[in-house]
Design an enzyme around this catalytic site. Structure first.
Site, short mmCIF file in Angstrom:
data_model
loop_
_atom_site.label_atom_id
_atom_site.label_comp_id
_atom_site.label_asym_id
_atom_site.label_seq_id
_atom_site.Cartn_x
_atom_site.Cartn_y
_atom_site.Cartn_z
N THR A 157 0.84 -1.20 0.00
CA THR A 157 0.00 0.00 0.00
C THR A 157 0.88 1.25 0.00
O THR A 157 0.59 2.23 -0.69
CB THR A 157 -0.91 0.02 1.25
OG1 THR A 157 -1.39 -1.29 1.49
CG2 THR A 157 -2.06 0.96 1.07
N LYS A 203 -16.81 4.44 7.48
CA LYS A 203 -16.40 4.38 8.88
C LYS A 203 -16.61 5.75 9.53
O LYS A 203 -16.00 6.73 9.10
CB LYS A 203 -14.92 3.96 8.95
CG LYS A 203 -14.36 3.97 10.35
CD LYS A 203 -12.92 3.52 10.39
CE LYS A 203 -12.32 3.75 11.77
NZ LYS A 203 -10.90 3.47 11.85
N LEU A 250 5.73 0.81 6.68
CA LEU A 250 6.33 -0.08 7.67
C LEU A 250 7.85 0.04 7.69
O LEU A 250 8.49 -0.25 8.70
CB LEU A 250 5.91 -1.53 7.39
CG LEU A 250 4.41 -1.81 7.53
CD1 LEU A 250 4.10 -3.28 7.19
CD2 LEU A 250 3.89 -1.48 8.91
N GLY A 267 -2.01 3.65 10.22
CA GLY A 267 -0.91 3.27 9.32
C GLY A 267 -0.91 4.06 8.01
O GLY A 267 0.09 4.67 7.63
C1 LIG Z 1 -1.63 -6.72 12.18
C2 LIG Z 1 -1.64 -5.39 11.47
C3 LIG Z 1 -2.83 -4.66 11.38
C4 LIG Z 1 -2.83 -3.41 10.71
N1 LIG Z 1 -3.99 -2.70 10.65
C5 LIG Z 1 -3.99 -1.49 10.05
C6 LIG Z 1 -5.18 -0.71 9.94
O1 LIG Z 1 -6.25 -1.13 10.34
N2 LIG Z 1 -5.10 0.50 9.32
C7 LIG Z 1 -3.93 0.98 8.82
O2 LIG Z 1 -3.92 2.10 8.29
N3 LIG Z 1 -2.79 0.27 8.90
C8 LIG Z 1 -2.79 -0.94 9.50
N4 LIG Z 1 -1.64 -1.67 9.55
C9 LIG Z 1 -0.45 -1.12 8.91
C10 LIG Z 1 -0.55 -1.37 7.40
O3 LIG Z 1 -0.73 -2.75 7.16
C11 LIG Z 1 0.67 -0.91 6.68
O4 LIG Z 1 0.96 0.41 7.05
C12 LIG Z 1 0.44 -0.94 5.18
O5 LIG Z 1 -0.01 -2.20 4.78
C13 LIG Z 1 1.66 -0.58 4.43
O6 LIG Z 1 2.57 -1.63 4.40
P1 LIG Z 1 3.87 -1.42 3.50
O7 LIG Z 1 3.42 -1.19 2.10
O8 LIG Z 1 4.71 -0.39 4.14
O9 LIG Z 1 4.62 -2.81 3.64
P2 LIG Z 1 4.30 -4.22 2.92
O10 LIG Z 1 2.86 -4.45 2.76
O11 LIG Z 1 5.09 -5.24 3.70
O12 LIG Z 1 4.93 -4.09 1.48
C14 LIG Z 1 6.32 -4.18 1.28
C15 LIG Z 1 6.63 -4.22 -0.21
O13 LIG Z 1 8.03 -4.24 -0.36
C16 LIG Z 1 8.36 -5.25 -1.28
N5 LIG Z 1 9.70 -5.74 -1.01
C17 LIG Z 1 10.22 -6.17 0.17
N6 LIG Z 1 11.48 -6.57 -0.02
C18 LIG Z 1 11.77 -6.38 -1.33
C19 LIG Z 1 12.91 -6.61 -2.16
N7 LIG Z 1 14.03 -7.17 -1.67
N8 LIG Z 1 12.83 -6.28 -3.46
C20 LIG Z 1 11.73 -5.73 -4.00
N9 LIG Z 1 10.63 -5.49 -3.25
C21 LIG Z 1 10.65 -5.82 -1.95
C22 LIG Z 1 7.31 -6.33 -1.10
O14 LIG Z 1 7.21 -7.16 -2.24
C23 LIG Z 1 6.08 -5.46 -0.92
O15 LIG Z 1 5.59 -5.07 -2.19
C24 LIG Z 1 -1.63 -2.92 10.16
C25 LIG Z 1 -0.46 -3.67 10.23
C26 LIG Z 1 -0.46 -4.89 10.87
C27 LIG Z 1 0.81 -5.70 10.92
#
Ligand SMILES: Cc1cc2nc3c(=O)[nH]c(=O)nc-3n(C[C@H](O)[C@H](O)[C@H](O)COP(=O)(O)OP(=O)(O)OC[C@H]3O[C@@H](n4cnc5c(N)ncnc54)[C@H](O)[C@@H]3O)c2cc1C
Length: 503
Positions: free
Chosen positions: A15, A79, A334, A346
């Protein structure tokens, strides 16, 4: 003058990565600037993150995204806030709306008049003066109205949405806007010898992708900000007691609530998030007081519908990066840190960090004072958020399990102690700059945890209490009537934005 940034590389396509890509492609209309997003075909996304706060509505609107199209594509529901069940005491619930409680009168905040009426013997619940609370109580939804005289004014709404579908929607949007999408694993990060800036990332097929600015959206891997830049973390587990989660999706039973439910459990809390096609459920708990199997069992025992996927387990690394911006590396989502999802912040923190990046958008000189200012603002914002979250645990009066007894006695920051004590004494809400949560949110908590201030603002005495009582009654009646006329949440969705079942 230093040269402009021409090439931006985003690592990660969760996301965060796609929110960054979509907004960069729209906000920065520089024809000489190119955005590339690299996403691993092998490493999955977190895939949770389904409850949001109202600034997500503005984020999509500013991108020019049609709201109905987005809701249908992400199976979203509306919501109005969060229902906290059993947090203060086991049998007591309260609502945290995205809304004010009344408007100031003679420049004095509304809640002081309610406190004045209470002090004179009146029975009042602050929640009765929020239209969003009334709508939620009745299971209704209506869009807010800009007419300040309408009870439909002064509240906002957010969405419950399918995080995977939202990322997909934004990826299609971004690619249409010109973002280059590379599906590959990043296997190495190459630094310039002299400056320590990131020069390029190396992909699994041996290609090197160079850029001026790198945005780390690689999730908990934090490949760039941690792996290459090694900025270190601030541990937050002292303030936030829950460090594990289990999550499961279930079939939808009944109509979706127009709010998130946060249900206090023996060793933490459970979320219940309705989408149009299913429910999201999870139990966030402290590993000190509950083991993983017991948490999984407790979750499965308490959900209503049939499980439609396997239970997933999460470690919650409660920490923030010491800085989110170092040299030419900016971390988001994250990769920038993790706070627990109690207030669904988040996605909002991704937006506020992006907004700081735009305010201080660098050129190739990467002014160190600008970078320091962004880091200062970000850290200040997170400190306030951590306090707001910690307060949910600290103010409990529950002592029926070891976990809740621990929470009552856990340490809180001096800043949070100060806020709570000023409210207890004067009923005044202490606010710092750039807080993610507004005054009304802090009020919801103080009120929900039954903190009655010793005094109200002395100027509230300038209005006779009988006049206050009469106006409060009128306000309650008008909100109640307006809510009765609104459609149920389900009817509203059916009429305006029903999603096909198989989005
Ligand atoms: C249990 C839980 C509940 C949550 N509930 C909420 C909520 O209700 N509301 C809210 O706003 N937030 C919530 N969050 C937080 C939310 O999930 C995250 O902020 C959001 O999904 C963003 O995640 P991200 O994109 O930063 O990381 P990720 O979803 O982990 O994406 C990481 C990306 O990096 C890529 N990547 C990793 N390593 C490599 C590599 N070596 N080479 C190329 N690509 C790579 C992966 O393929 C992926 O595309 C929650 C989190 C958790 C753990």
């Amino acid at each position: 003058m230093s040269e402009r940034i021409k090439q931006i590389v985003i690592v990660g396509g969760g996301t965060t990565g796609w929110m960054a890509a979509a907004s960069l492609s729209r906000y920065i209309k520089d024809k000489e600037m190119f955005v590339t997003l690299i996403e691993s075909p092998d490493i999955g996304t977190v895939g949770v993150g389904e409850a949001t706060i109202p600034n997500i509505v503005g984020f999509n609107k500013e991108l020019g995204i049609d709201e109905v199209e987005l809701i249908k594509a992400t199976q979203a529901t509306f919501k109005l806030g969060i229902e906290f069940e059993g947090w203060h005491k086991k049998d007591k619930n309260f609502f945290h709306p995205f809304a004010d409680y009344g408007l100031p009168i003679n420049n004095i905040d509304f809640h002081h008049y309610v406190n004045r009426a209470k002090a004179s013997g009146g029975e009042h619940n602050l929640q009765d003066y929020s239209f969003a609370c009334e709508l939620a109580r009745q299971g209704k939804f209506a869009q807010s109205n800009s007419d300040p005289q309408s009870p439909l004014a002064d509240y906002s709404y957010a969405y419950h949405l399918d995080a995977g579908l939202y990322a997909k929607f934004l990826s299609e949007f971004s690619v249409k806007e010109g973002v280059e999408h590379i599906s590959a694993n990043v296997c190495g990060v190459n630094l310039q010898n002299d400056s320590g800036f990131i020069e390029s990332v190396t992909l699994g097929d041996g290609r090197h992708i160079a850029a001026d600015l790198f945005i780390d959206c690689s999730g908990l891997n934090a490949l760039l900000i941690d792996g290459a830049m090694n900025v270190g973390i601030d541990d937050l587990s002292k303030w936030l007691p829950c460090d594990r989660a289990v999550a499961v999706q279930t079939e939808l039973v009944g109509e979706p609530t127009p709010y998130t439910r946060a249900i206090a459990r023996d060793a933490g809390w459970q979320w219940s998030i309705p989408l149009q096609h299913r429910m999201g459920n999870g139990y966030i708990y402290s590993s000190q007081f509950l083991d993983n199997q017991a948490a999984e069992d407790a979750l499965l025992m308490s959900v209503e519908g049939k499980a439609i996927n396997k239970v997933r387990q999460f470690n919650l690394p409660l920490a923030k990066r010491k800085v989110i911006w170092k040299k030419n590396c900016f971390a988001l989502g994250l990769a920038a840190g993790f706070l627990e999802p109690l207030e669904s912040l988040g996605l909002s923190l991704i937006q506020t960090a992006l907004s700081k990046l735009y305010t201080f958008f660098p050129d190739k000189s990467f002014n160190e004072y600008d970078i320091a200012e962004v880091n200062r603002l970000h850290n200040a914002e997170l400190d306030q958020v951590v306090d707001f979250l910690a307060m949910h645990y600290k103010l409990t009066k529950r002592d029926d399990t070891e976990f809740w007894r621990y929470c009552q006695n856990m340490p809180i920051s001096d800043a949070l102690t100060h806020k709570i004590e000023v409210f207890k004494s004067q009923g005044q809400v202490v606010m710092y700059n750039n807080e993610s949560f507004e005054q009304s949110s802090w009020l919801s908590m103080y009120h929900g945890f039954d903190i009655t201030p010793a005094r109200f603002d002395i100027r509230a005495k300038n209005i006779d209490v009988s006049v206050i009582e009469k106006n409060l009654m009128q306000m309650r009646n008008s909100m109640n009537n307006a809510a009765k006329q609104a459609m149920s949440h389900q009817e509203f969705i059916n009429k305006h934005c029903r999603a096909p079942r198989d989005t």
